[in-house]
Design a protein around this motif. Structure first.
Motif, PDB file in Angstrom:
ATOM      1  N   GLY A   1      -0.637   4.704  -5.402  1.00 17.65           N
ATOM      2  CA  GLY A   1      -1.150   5.483  -4.292  1.00 17.65           C
ATOM      3  C   GLY A   1      -2.373   6.264  -4.735  1.00 17.65           C
ATOM      4  O   GLY A   1      -2.804   6.191  -5.891  1.00 17.65           O
ATOM      5  N   GLN A   2      -2.903   7.051  -3.800  1.00 21.22           N
ATOM      6  CA  GLN A   2      -4.136   7.792  -4.086  1.00 21.22           C
ATOM      7  C   GLN A   2      -3.867   9.123  -4.782  1.00 21.22           C
ATOM      8  O   GLN A   2      -4.777   9.758  -5.310  1.00 21.22           O
ATOM      9  CB  GLN A   2      -4.905   8.037  -2.785  1.00 21.22           C
TER      10      GLN A   2
ATOM     11  N   CYS B   1       6.412   9.119  -0.586  1.00 16.26           N
ATOM     12  CA  CYS B   1       5.554   7.958  -0.824  1.00 16.26           C
ATOM     13  C   CYS B   1       5.926   6.910   0.216  1.00 16.26           C
ATOM     14  O   CYS B   1       6.974   6.268   0.098  1.00 16.26           O
ATOM     15  CB  CYS B   1       5.762   7.440  -2.234  1.00 16.26           C
TER      16      CYS B   1
ATOM     17  N   THR C   1      -1.353  12.955  -4.863  1.00 15.10           N
ATOM     18  CA  THR C   1      -1.259  14.208  -4.124  1.00 15.10           C
ATOM     19  C   THR C   1      -1.199  15.354  -5.124  1.00 15.10           C
ATOM     20  O   THR C   1      -0.491  15.283  -6.126  1.00 15.10           O
ATOM     21  CB  THR C   1      -0.026  14.209  -3.191  1.00 15.10           C
TER      22      THR C   1
ATOM     23  N   GLN D   1       0.847  -1.186   0.000  1.00 12.47           N
ATOM     24  CA  GLN D   1       0.000   0.000   0.000  1.00 12.47           C
ATOM     25  C   GLN D   1       0.881   1.234   0.000  1.00 12.47           C
ATOM     26  O   GLN D   1       1.887   1.287   0.720  1.00 12.47           O
ATOM     27  CB  GLN D   1      -0.919  -0.007   1.215  1.00 12.47           C
TER      28      GLN D   1
ATOM     29  N   VAL E   1       1.130   5.542   0.158  1.00 18.04           N
ATOM     30  CA  VAL E   1       0.467   6.773   0.578  1.00 18.04           C
ATOM     31  C   VAL E   1       1.384   7.951   0.271  1.00 18.04           C
ATOM     32  O   VAL E   1       2.494   8.051   0.821  1.00 18.04           O
ATOM     33  CB  VAL E   1       0.139   6.750   2.080  1.00 18.04           C
ATOM     34  N   GLU E   2       0.907   8.831  -0.602  1.00 21.07           N
ATOM     35  CA  GLU E   2       1.690  10.010  -0.966  1.00 21.07           C
ATOM     36  C   GLU E   2       1.374  11.181  -0.042  1.00 21.07           C
ATOM     37  O   GLU E   2       0.267  11.288   0.491  1.00 21.07           O
ATOM     38  CB  GLU E   2       1.404  10.449  -2.410  1.00 21.07           C
ATOM     39  N   SER E   3       2.340  12.060   0.104  1.00 19.33           N
ATOM     40  CA  SER E   3       2.147  13.299   0.848  1.00 19.33           C
ATOM     41  C   SER E   3       3.138  14.339   0.337  1.00 19.33           C
ATOM     42  O   SER E   3       4.070  13.998  -0.403  1.00 19.33           O
ATOM     43  CB  SER E   3       2.340  13.076   2.353  1.00 19.33           C
TER      44      SER E   3
ATOM     45  N   TYR F   1       1.292  10.687  -8.583  1.00 19.59           N
ATOM     46  CA  TYR F   1       1.022   9.350  -8.078  1.00 19.59           C
ATOM     47  C   TYR F   1       2.310   8.566  -7.909  1.00 19.59           C
ATOM     48  O   TYR F   1       3.193   8.603  -8.765  1.00 19.59           O
ATOM     49  CB  TYR F   1       0.132   8.574  -9.049  1.00 19.59           C
TER      50      TYR F   1
END
Length: 127
Positions: A118-119, A22, A121, A3, A5-7, A95
């Motif tokens: 990822g979702q 990521c 950012t 999994q 997750v970007e930020s 992404y």
């Protein structure tokens, strides 16, 4: 299973900098190559930068070469994208991707998208 997750996205003026992160879960992530892609409104998703499992090989789109740097911290299971000299045309959703096949041939490293995304950012660069 991995999994992502970007930020780190946000609004910045032209010429400014951002660093995207990521963060990955899943013990196999350290074995995977990874990459950043982006998608601007009305356009197809495009490759930005890729990195092999060790961090020793990288590839960049011509449009970001010399301005963006991809790196990874294996201990932290994190891939980064340092973006300097941002331009309005860099505005897009960014992404993270992992697990794709990569190869090194004729002195050139390349990456093809894998199954893990990822979702995204949002990065917005104002002129």
């Amino acid at each position: 299973q991995v999994q992502l997750v970007e930020s780190g996205g946000g609004l910045v003026q032209a010429g400014g900098s951002l660093r995207l992160s990521c963060a990955a879960s899943g013990r196999t992530f350290s074995n995977y190559a990874a990459a950043w892609f982006r998608q601007a409104p009305g356009k197809e998703r495009e490759f930005v930068a890729g990195i092999d499992w060790s961090g020793g090989l990288t590839a960049y789109a011509d449009s970001v070469k010399g301005r963006f740097t991809i790196s990874r911290d294996i201990a932290k299971n994190t891939v980064y994208l340092q973006m300097n000299g941002l331009k309005p045309e860099d505005t897009a959703v960014y992404y993270c991707n992992a697990g794709g096949p990569d190869r090194f041939r004729s002195g050139r490293y390349s990456y093809t998208p894998g199954d893990y995304w990822g979702q995204g950012t949002q990065v917005t660069v104002s002129s």
